[in-house]
Write a protein that holds these residues in place. Sequence first.
Motif, PDB file in Angstrom:
ATOM      1  N   ARG A  93      17.853  -6.992 -10.724  1.00 40.66           N
ATOM      2  CA  ARG A  93      17.260  -8.191 -11.335  1.00 40.66           C
ATOM      3  C   ARG A  93      15.902  -8.500 -10.720  1.00 40.66           C
ATOM      4  O   ARG A  93      14.964  -8.905 -11.418  1.00 40.66           O
ATOM      5  CB  ARG A  93      18.183  -9.383 -11.167  1.00 40.66           C
ATOM      6  CG  ARG A  93      19.400  -9.310 -12.037  1.00 40.66           C
ATOM      7  CD  ARG A  93      20.224 -10.566 -11.894  1.00 40.66           C
ATOM      8  NE  ARG A  93      21.451 -10.427 -12.654  1.00 40.66           N
ATOM      9  CZ  ARG A  93      22.544 -11.082 -12.401  1.00 40.66           C
ATOM     10  NH1 ARG A  93      22.593 -11.926 -11.394  1.00 40.66           N
ATOM     11  NH2 ARG A  93      23.631 -10.908 -13.135  1.00 40.66           N
ATOM     12  N   GLU A  94      15.810  -8.336  -9.411  1.00 42.28           N
ATOM     13  CA  GLU A  94      14.532  -8.594  -8.738  1.00 42.28           C
ATOM     14  C   GLU A  94      13.480  -7.596  -9.194  1.00 42.28           C
ATOM     15  O   GLU A  94      12.339  -7.972  -9.475  1.00 42.28           O
ATOM     16  CB  GLU A  94      14.709  -8.515  -7.216  1.00 42.28           C
ATOM     17  CG  GLU A  94      15.545  -9.627  -6.648  1.00 42.28           C
ATOM     18  CD  GLU A  94      15.814  -9.463  -5.164  1.00 42.28           C
ATOM     19  OE1 GLU A  94      16.045 -10.496  -4.508  1.00 42.28           O
ATOM     20  OE2 GLU A  94      15.796  -8.316  -4.667  1.00 42.28           O
ATOM     21  N   GLU A  96      13.369  -5.989 -12.020  1.00 45.71           N
ATOM     22  CA  GLU A  96      13.028  -6.309 -13.405  1.00 45.71           C
ATOM     23  C   GLU A  96      12.067  -7.498 -13.481  1.00 45.71           C
ATOM     24  O   GLU A  96      11.094  -7.481 -14.231  1.00 45.71           O
ATOM     25  CB  GLU A  96      14.323  -6.617 -14.169  1.00 45.71           C
ATOM     26  CG  GLU A  96      14.160  -6.690 -15.660  1.00 45.71           C
ATOM     27  CD  GLU A  96      15.517  -6.870 -16.331  1.00 45.71           C
ATOM     28  OE1 GLU A  96      15.621  -7.823 -17.139  1.00 45.71           O
ATOM     29  OE2 GLU A  96      16.426  -6.082 -16.046  1.00 45.71           O
ATOM     30  N   LYS A  97      12.325  -8.506 -12.673  1.00 44.03           N
ATOM     31  CA  LYS A  97      11.470  -9.689 -12.640  1.00 44.03           C
ATOM     32  C   LYS A  97      10.056  -9.331 -12.171  1.00 44.03           C
ATOM     33  O   LYS A  97       9.058  -9.785 -12.735  1.00 44.03           O
ATOM     34  CB  LYS A  97      12.089 -10.738 -11.716  1.00 44.03           C
ATOM     35  CG  LYS A  97      11.433 -12.076 -11.759  1.00 44.03           C
ATOM     36  CD  LYS A  97      12.239 -13.063 -10.936  1.00 44.03           C
ATOM     37  CE  LYS A  97      11.729 -14.465 -11.140  1.00 44.03           C
ATOM     38  NZ  LYS A  97      12.512 -15.452 -10.405  1.00 44.03           N
TER      39      LYS A  97
END
Length: 159
Positions: A93-94, A96-97
């Motif tokens: 998620r990190e 991707e962000k």
Amino acid sequence: MAKQKKTSPGNIAQNKKALHDYFIEERFEAGVALAGWEVKSLRAGKAHLTDCYVLLKDGEAYLIGSHITPLMTASTHVIADPIRTRKLLLKGRELEKIFTAVQQKGYTCVALSLYWKKHLVKCEIALAKGKKDHDKRHVLKERDANREMQREFRQTNLK
């Protein structure tokens, strides 16, 4: 022999140039994949992050330009490359962000510091926007004004 300044016992190296050149928007903590001789050198405080940045490629993040000076005693049997590319360990998620912010919003991903967290080496990275020259001057003026206000406040409290 020059003494090295350390701000805290867990701090290894800081990238003060990044704080001067960029507006820091969001910070992330990433692990760093290191070799054994690199960990020994980091324990001795032999790391520099001055011209370091984060490269995002193939769904992974890499630390480019960090310099870890090899110790003569620790790297006798290994050919040590002090400025090799090191992989950063982040959650999906990190990553991707960070990818979307860099590609769509025009942010830059920079490394701010290396530090110890228990027995692991962590790298603080950040999404940042570049400062223009007038922004840098403005920040310096604000800092000087705050310093003057603090001096005046101390003078009035002492009397």
